[in-house]
Design an enzyme around this catalytic site. Structure first.
Site, PDB file in Angstrom:
ATOM      1  N   HIS A  60      42.745  36.835  40.155  1.00 59.48           N
ATOM      2  CA  HIS A  60      43.973  37.085  39.504  1.00 59.48           C
ATOM      3  C   HIS A  60      44.858  38.361  40.033  1.00 59.48           C
ATOM      4  O   HIS A  60      44.511  39.469  39.380  1.00 59.48           O
ATOM      5  CB  HIS A  60      43.860  36.896  38.134  1.00 59.48           C
ATOM      6  N   LEU A  63      50.730  39.365  44.506  1.00 57.01           N
ATOM      7  CA  LEU A  63      51.179  40.506  45.536  1.00 57.01           C
ATOM      8  C   LEU A  63      52.796  40.640  45.703  1.00 57.01           C
ATOM      9  O   LEU A  63      53.066  41.244  46.710  1.00 57.01           O
ATOM     10  CB  LEU A  63      50.395  39.696  46.857  1.00 57.01           C
ATOM     11  N   ASN A  94      54.459  34.008  40.408  1.00 54.47           N
ATOM     12  CA  ASN A  94      55.560  34.581  39.909  1.00 54.47           C
ATOM     13  C   ASN A  94      56.352  35.241  40.921  1.00 54.47           C
ATOM     14  O   ASN A  94      56.461  36.402  40.533  1.00 54.47           O
ATOM     15  CB  ASN A  94      55.243  35.139  38.574  1.00 54.47           C
ATOM     16  N   ASP A 152      51.624  31.813  35.232  1.00 45.68           N
ATOM     17  CA  ASP A 152      51.159  33.122  35.025  1.00 45.68           C
ATOM     18  C   ASP A 152      52.483  34.477  34.872  1.00 45.68           C
ATOM     19  O   ASP A 152      53.335  34.265  35.825  1.00 45.68           O
ATOM     20  CB  ASP A 152      50.254  33.800  35.629  1.00 45.68           C
ATOM     21  N   HIS A 232      43.379  36.576  31.538  1.00 43.51           N
ATOM     22  CA  HIS A 232      43.442  37.795  30.977  1.00 43.51           C
ATOM     23  C   HIS A 232      43.182  37.848  29.429  1.00 43.51           C
ATOM     24  O   HIS A 232      44.099  38.182  28.647  1.00 43.51           O
ATOM     25  CB  HIS A 232      44.625  38.594  31.362  1.00 43.51           C
ATOM     26  N   ASP A 305      44.353  41.374  37.499  1.00 47.33           N
ATOM     27  CA  ASP A 305      45.541  41.114  37.159  1.00 47.33           C
ATOM     28  C   ASP A 305      46.489  42.201  37.556  1.00 47.33           C
ATOM     29  O   ASP A 305      47.329  42.691  36.869  1.00 47.33           O
ATOM     30  CB  ASP A 305      45.720  41.028  35.484  1.00 47.33           C
ATOM     31  N   GLY A 324      52.850  45.112  32.729  1.00 44.40           N
ATOM     32  CA  GLY A 324      51.944  44.973  33.907  1.00 44.40           C
ATOM     33  C   GLY A 324      51.371  46.334  34.688  1.00 44.40           C
ATOM     34  O   GLY A 324      52.299  47.341  34.692  1.00 44.40           O
TER      35      GLY A 324
END
Ligand SMILES: NC(=O)N[C@@H](CC(=O)O)C(=O)O
Ligand SMILES: [Zn+2]
Ligand SMILES: [Zn+2]
Length: 431
Positions: A60, A63, A94, A152, A232, A305, A324
């Protein structure tokens, strides 16, 4: 091309190996594990005093390429992964455009082949544009190299749509990875809903926003027989529901991040966006439940993540900052501290959480088999020190972004050498 890694403590949870031995990698594949292997024709690395493990796998990461290259690229994200000891990562869809088609999947696979120091496998979107309505072209993304599907960053809110996706994934024998968040309950929230959010005057995201989606999806996983994976995981109830689903024989798995086992709302520096992510940092009893879930096996693996965001995006008022944080380079240090140095789990168990377990969740087979030091498996190896002290300074990070709460933290133990296909792709200073 031969590489012989000598005299290390070779730990392979899949085979049960835990002894000082040599590991031979030939033509990019594991060729042998054992004491006193011949050095003839091989480049030799002395790993005395170090741990030699199968290459670490992170299922997870974000990039950000295509579309958000200012925050990270496939190349820089792969470098950061190598510096964290990871030899394989799975990148979420995403991006911009969203990876919802064979075109984007092929772009990622091709770019990774040319520019990534480690193995990069795309995760395709569940729905077109990850808008939660029309299914993406799942079959062609899988044929092009995607290894799972997820939207995600968002949940699939429509139960009928996620059911159809699960039926498709079941037929293709790939996992559905869900970001469990009921957007109606979390709407407008910036941190976990608790006393701290009231004290800080920030709108809350209740645990229930995760719990109701985990509950729904487990019921649908039972209905469809899909391999379902909770991304997560962060709440006490979600962990309990996943444990119950496993007891009932459902193919339900889950991952925990380093921040959800190490930090709770009490650690948040008020309005510091390095502590802003989804799911949000929860309160102590949730963190304890997630740690207990990792220890008990209710939670199958660890994942970072890794969610890079460019500096200025995170230098706004807390409410306006994106969710994030990055995590590839600190994952081993944090998890050693929270799980092994605390005495909660053994070193072989921690290694399993980064190798055999994520490999089992994704289900790589045949020539893609990884996560173990078995002859014929990919020649990926992570060499690390289990306790040497080092300080993580995000200024030295190989990621393009620096949105982390862990900068300045001293860790006991970290990556030393990262080997992909028998080639050293990263080494710690001084090694
Ligand atoms: N975790 C986050 O807070 N953000 C992730 C998306 C996600 O994992 O939900 C991102 O892509 O930035
Ligand atoms: Zn998510
Ligand atoms: Zn994510």
């Amino acid at each position: 091309m031969k590489l012989l890694i000598q005299n290390g403590r070779v730990i392979c949870p899949e085979t049960g190996h835990d002894a000082v031995a040599d590991v031979l990698i030939e033509d990019g594949r594991i060729a042998g594990v054992g004491p006193g292997l011949s050095t003839s024709g091989a480049e030799v690395i002395d790993a005395a005093g170090l741990v030699v493990a199968p290459g670490f796998i992170d299922i997870h990461v974000h990039l950000r390429e295509p579309g958000f290259e200012h925050a990270e690229t496939i190349e820089t994200g792969a470098q950061a992964a190598a510096a964290g000891g990871f030899t394989t990562v799975c990148c979420m869809p995403n991006t911009n455009p969203v990876n919802d088609s064979v075109t984007v999947t092929k772009y990622i696979v091709e770019t990774a082949r040319r520019k990534a120091a480690i193995n990069v496998f795309p995760i395709g979107a569940i729905t077109k544009g990850s808008n939660g309505e029309e299914l993406a072209s799942i079959g062609s993304m899988i044929a092009a190299g995607a290894v799972a599907i997820s939207d995600d960053g968002k949940p699939v809110m429509n139960a009928r749509v996620i059911r159809r996706a699960m039926e498709t994934a079941r037929a293709l024998d790939i996992p559905v990875i869900e970001h469990c968040e009921d957007l109606n309950l979390s709407a407008g929230g910036d941190m976990h809903e608790c006393d701290d959010s009231v004290r800080l005057g920030l709108r809350g995201i209740p645990s229930a926003s995760e719990d109701v989606m985990v509950a729904r999806d487990i019921i649908l996983a039972e209905l469809t027989g899909v391999r379902y994976h909770v991304a997560h995981i962060s709440t006490k109830n979600a962990v309990a529901m996943v444990a119950y689903a496993k007891q009932r024989g459902l193919r339900v798995t889950a991952e925990a991040t380093q921040h959800h086992i190490a930090l709770d709302t009490g650690h948040m520096k008020p309005y510091d966006s390095a502590y802003k992510m989804k799911p949000p940092l929860r309160c102590e009893h949730d963190v304890k439940a997630v740690v207990d879930g990792v220890v008990s096996g209710a939670i199958d693996c660890l994942a970072t993540d890794h969610a890079p965001h460019a500096g200025d995006d995170k230098m706004q008022e807390f409410e306006r900052c994106p969710f994030g944080i990055i995590g590839l380079e600190t994952a081993l240090g944090v998890s050693l501290e929270v799980l092994v140095h605390s005495g909660l789990i053994s070193l072989p168990r921690l290694i399993a959480l980064y190798t055999s377990e994520p490999a089992r969740v994704i289900g790589w087979k045949n020539e893609l088999a990884r996560g173990a030091l078995k002859p014929g498996y990919v020649g990926d190896v992570t060499v690390f020190h289990p306790e040497y002290p080092w300080v993580y300074d995000v200024k030295n990070s190989l990621s393009k972004s620096s949105n982390t709460p862990f900068s300045g933290r001293t860790f006991q133990g970290g990556p030393i050498l990262t080997i992909v296909g028998g080639q050293v792709v990263w080494r710690a200073d001084g090694f």
